[in-house]
Design a protein around this motif. Structure first.
Motif, short mmCIF file in Angstrom:
data_model
loop_
_atom_site.label_atom_id
_atom_site.label_comp_id
_atom_site.label_asym_id
_atom_site.label_seq_id
_atom_site.Cartn_x
_atom_site.Cartn_y
_atom_site.Cartn_z
N GLY A 410 0.83 -1.21 0.00
CA GLY A 410 0.00 0.00 0.00
C GLY A 410 0.85 1.25 0.00
N ASP A 411 0.43 2.26 0.81
CA ASP A 411 1.10 3.55 0.83
C ASP A 411 2.19 3.66 1.89
N THR A 412 2.36 2.62 2.71
CA THR A 412 3.34 2.70 3.78
C THR A 412 4.74 2.41 3.24
N ALA A 413 5.75 2.85 3.97
CA ALA A 413 7.13 2.61 3.59
C ALA A 413 7.95 2.35 4.86
N GLU A 414 8.97 1.50 4.71
CA GLU A 414 9.78 1.11 5.86
C GLU A 414 11.25 1.10 5.45
N ARG A 415 12.11 1.61 6.33
CA ARG A 415 13.55 1.58 6.08
C ARG A 415 14.11 0.27 6.61
N VAL A 416 14.80 -0.46 5.74
CA VAL A 416 15.30 -1.78 6.10
C VAL A 416 16.81 -1.83 5.86
N VAL A 417 17.56 -2.23 6.89
CA VAL A 417 19.00 -2.45 6.74
C VAL A 417 19.20 -3.83 6.13
N LEU A 418 19.83 -3.91 4.97
CA LEU A 418 19.87 -5.14 4.18
C LEU A 418 20.61 -6.28 4.87
N LYS A 419 21.75 -5.98 5.43
CA LYS A 419 22.57 -7.05 6.01
C LYS A 419 21.82 -7.80 7.11
N ALA A 420 21.08 -7.05 7.95
CA ALA A 420 20.37 -7.67 9.06
C ALA A 420 19.28 -8.62 8.59
N HIS A 421 18.71 -8.37 7.43
CA HIS A 421 17.59 -9.18 6.96
C HIS A 421 18.01 -10.24 5.94
N ILE A 422 19.11 -10.01 5.23
CA ILE A 422 19.51 -10.96 4.18
C ILE A 422 20.46 -12.04 4.69
N GLU A 423 21.32 -11.69 5.64
CA GLU A 423 22.28 -12.68 6.15
C GLU A 423 21.59 -13.94 6.69
N PRO A 424 20.48 -13.81 7.46
CA PRO A 424 19.80 -15.04 7.90
C PRO A 424 19.30 -15.89 6.75
N LEU A 425 18.90 -15.26 5.63
CA LEU A 425 18.46 -16.02 4.46
C LEU A 425 19.62 -16.80 3.86
N LEU A 426 20.79 -16.18 3.81
CA LEU A 426 21.95 -16.86 3.25
C LEU A 426 22.37 -18.04 4.12
N GLU A 427 22.32 -17.85 5.43
CA GLU A 427 22.66 -18.95 6.33
C GLU A 427 21.68 -20.11 6.16
N GLY A 428 20.42 -19.81 6.06
CA GLY A 428 19.42 -20.86 5.85
C GLY A 428 19.64 -21.58 4.53
N LEU A 429 20.05 -20.86 3.50
CA LEU A 429 20.30 -21.47 2.20
C LEU A 429 21.51 -22.42 2.27
N ARG A 430 22.55 -22.01 3.00
CA ARG A 430 23.74 -22.86 3.13
C ARG A 430 23.40 -24.15 3.87
N GLU A 431 22.55 -24.06 4.89
CA GLU A 431 22.18 -25.25 5.64
C GLU A 431 21.31 -26.19 4.80
N ALA A 432 20.39 -25.60 4.01
CA ALA A 432 19.49 -26.44 3.20
C ALA A 432 20.19 -27.06 2.01
N HIS A 433 21.27 -26.42 1.53
CA HIS A 433 21.98 -26.91 0.34
C HIS A 433 23.49 -26.92 0.64
N PRO A 434 23.94 -27.89 1.42
CA PRO A 434 25.35 -27.92 1.80
C PRO A 434 26.29 -28.11 0.62
N ASP A 435 25.83 -28.66 -0.48
CA ASP A 435 26.69 -28.89 -1.63
C ASP A 435 26.85 -27.63 -2.49
N ALA A 436 26.06 -26.63 -2.23
CA ALA A 436 26.11 -25.41 -3.04
C ALA A 436 27.11 -24.41 -2.44
N VAL A 437 27.65 -23.55 -3.29
CA VAL A 437 28.54 -22.47 -2.86
C VAL A 437 27.72 -21.18 -2.78
#
Length: 562
Positions: A410-437
């Motif tokens: 909608g019309d709302t907006a939020e300031r998001v620090v990328l590292k704080a929100h993306i790093e957990p996604l990367l860690e989860g991806l590494r755990e789910a796909h240990p063979d991937a780089v």
């Protein structure tokens, strides 16, 4: 026939000059409601004052009689113009019935003709003498029935218009200053004319009609209402909004939250609203007990034209040039179609989340059982059935996310620090796909502006998972980098690179066109979620092919401090 201007002459010319200035300044607003009647009134007052002032500079009876006829003919329409302006200004045009229209048109025409032709019939005055006081001479007139009939009409019309403005002054702070100045400016000429018509002697020269000279007070008062308090601009502000958005309901309130005006749609929504009535007495009964103070942002359900309709309610403030609150506007926006669509979407989402998922789980179970068969062909079919079921379960999950995040665009907006929100996604991806780089390079302070942090994480997660799960190489590789806005580049860019087969051209074309067709459609909703996140945040998504793999770039508005 010598003309020798006197002090009265100068007063008349000064009053005419002030009124002409007001008329010239108001001309640019001539298209506003009530403006034409107002400008005609000011012009008639100026002409009356000027002609009468010129008249008093002549010293012969014939000369003064000739100018007197012109002055009365010009002043004759003043009561009609005052009444018309007051009716339009206070939004009481229902008073202009066919009979009233006939009377207000006939009186100035008949009186003007009788005045100009008076020497032949004497209906307006039947005797005229020249009265002297020092060097000043004025007409002493014995008025006839034509004049008194006109005066009777004039005082009725003036009194009704005066009463409308007084009521506007008393009832509504929205109009109070403007209407008060109009009332104040009208009082001196009314008193002066009543004194003259009744033959009261309160000056050294009783034959002089002081009505035109009183316009010296009228001019500044009307000028203040026009220049200082936006007489011809502020009054129609709310009405313009009513007309422009007639499908929605609008109610204009004064400072005391009494109804000033409303449009037909609002009349159907509320409980028999009337002007001057407190709005809280007209609000429909609601379960949460909404009041005028807390209706902003609420949703109202009402039966209108025998149909159930839903309205979003907003409350905005009207302020004067000092910033003081002078009124409010309630808007009832018809969102029935959206509400109906939301309800159906929620039902579809429930079916996808529960019914489809449960059935897919059953299919997966039966496929697993079938896969344990000794029949090799049956085992292969079971594997394909299980894979298809998992894809459908994943698709239902994407639909769920799509529905849940719809309100976040909608019309709302939020300031998001990328590292704080993306790093957990990367860690989860590494755990789910240990063979991937999985590699990354994210500045610790870089931030973006998005509708919601949840929507951003869903979009980035879809890009990362797509880069791994659709990668057919022996060792999948994905790298996420963040490029902060700088120089000529106004966007902060999130790059997701992989060594997979790339995104098919058909997928890109669908996103570029913004819609799907039966002959051309995407294979899922993941990229759509990314696309909607970017566009809702004022950014975009782009694709680049590399020698081995591709790069998806999500461009977003930078957060403060980037």
């Amino acid at each position: 026939m010598a003309w020798d201007p006197t002090l009265y002459t100068l007063l008349g010319i000064a009053a005419a000059g002030l009124l002409c200035l007001v008329a010239v300044a108001g001309w640019k607003h001539r298209s506003e409601p009530g403006a034409k009647a107002f400008l005609a009134l000011i012009t008639a007052l100026a002409g009356w004052a000027l002609v009468y002032g010129v008249q008093l500079g002549f010293a012969t009876l014939d000369a003064q009689l000739a100018w007197q006829r012109v002055a009365l003919a010009i002043g004759g329409p003043v009561p009609t113009l005052w009444f018309l302006f007051a009716v339009q200004y206070t939004n009481r045009c229902d008073w202009l019935t066919r009979l009233v229209r006939a009377i207000i048109v006939l009186d100035p025409i008949v009186f003007g003709l009788l005045t100009l032709t008076n020497p032949s019939h004497g209906l307006v005055w039947h005797e005229a003498t020249l009265v002297s006081y020092g060097s000043t001479q004025a007409l002493g007139l014995a008025f006839g029935p034509g004049y008194y009939l006109h005066i009777a009409y004039a005082y009725i019309a003036m009194s009704v218009g005066f009463g409308f403005l007084v009521l506007a002054t008393i009832r509504s702070t929205l109009y109070r200053t403007q209407a008060g100045l109009l009332v104040l400016g009208a009082i001196p000429p009314l008193v002066a004319n009543a004194t003259f018509s009744l033959g009261l002697n309160w000056s050294p020269l009783p034959a002089v009609d002081f009505t035109p000279f009183a316009f010296i007070v009228t001019g500044p008062c009307f000028g203040l209402a026009l220049f200082r308090f936006d007489l011809l601009e502020r009054v129609p502000v709310a009405r313009k909004r009513l007309i422009a958005d007639a499908d929605d309901g609008f109610v204009v309130l004064d400072e005391s939250e009494r109804i000033v005006t409303f449009n037909p749609t609002a009349a159907l929504i509320l409980d028999d609203p009337t002007e001057g009535e407190p709005i809280r007495e007209c609000l429909p009964a609601t379960a949460d007990g909404s009041t005028p103070e807390n209706v902003d942002g609420t949703t109202l359900t009402a039966i209108v034209d025998q149909q159930r309709r839903v309205y979003d309610v907003t409350r905005s403030t009207l302020s004067d040039h000092h910033g003081r609150v002078v009124g409010y506007v309630l808007r009832y926006r018809n969102v029935t179609d959206r509400h109906r669509y939301d309800r159906r979407l929620k039902v579809a989402n429930r079916v996808l989340r529960h019914d489809l998922r449960n059935r897919m789980n059953l299919i997966t179970g039966w496929a697993d059982r079938l896969g344990r068969s000794d029949d090799e062909e049956a085992a292969v079919a079971a594997e394909r059935i299980a894979e298809t079921a998992e894809c459908l379960i994943e698709l239902s999950e994407q639909v769920r996310l799509l529905v849940e995040t719809a309100k976040d665009t909608g019309d709302t907006a939020e300031r998001v620090v990328l590292k704080a929100h993306i790093e957990p996604l990367l860690e989860g991806l590494r755990e789910a796909h240990p063979d991937a780089v999985v590699e990354s390079d994210i500045p610790s302070t870089t931030a973006v502006i998005v509708p919601s942090a949840k929507l951003l994480t869903i979009a980035v997660q879809n890009l990362l998972e797509n880069a791994i799960e659709h990668n057919d190489t022996d060792r999948p590789w994905v790298r996420l980098t963040v490029e902060s806005a700088s120089g000529d580049d106004e966007y902060t860019r999130i790059h997701v690179a992989d060594n997979g087969p790339g995104i098919p051209e058909t997928e890109r074309d669908v996103l570029h066109e913004g819609l799907e067709t039966p002959l051309e459609h995407g294979s899922g909703l993941g990229l759509w979620l990314v696309h909607w996140t970017a566009t809702a945040a004022g950014g975009d998504v782009s694709f680049t092919d590399e020698a081995a793999g591709s790069v998806v770039t999500l461009a977003l508005q930078p957060g403060n401090g980037d």
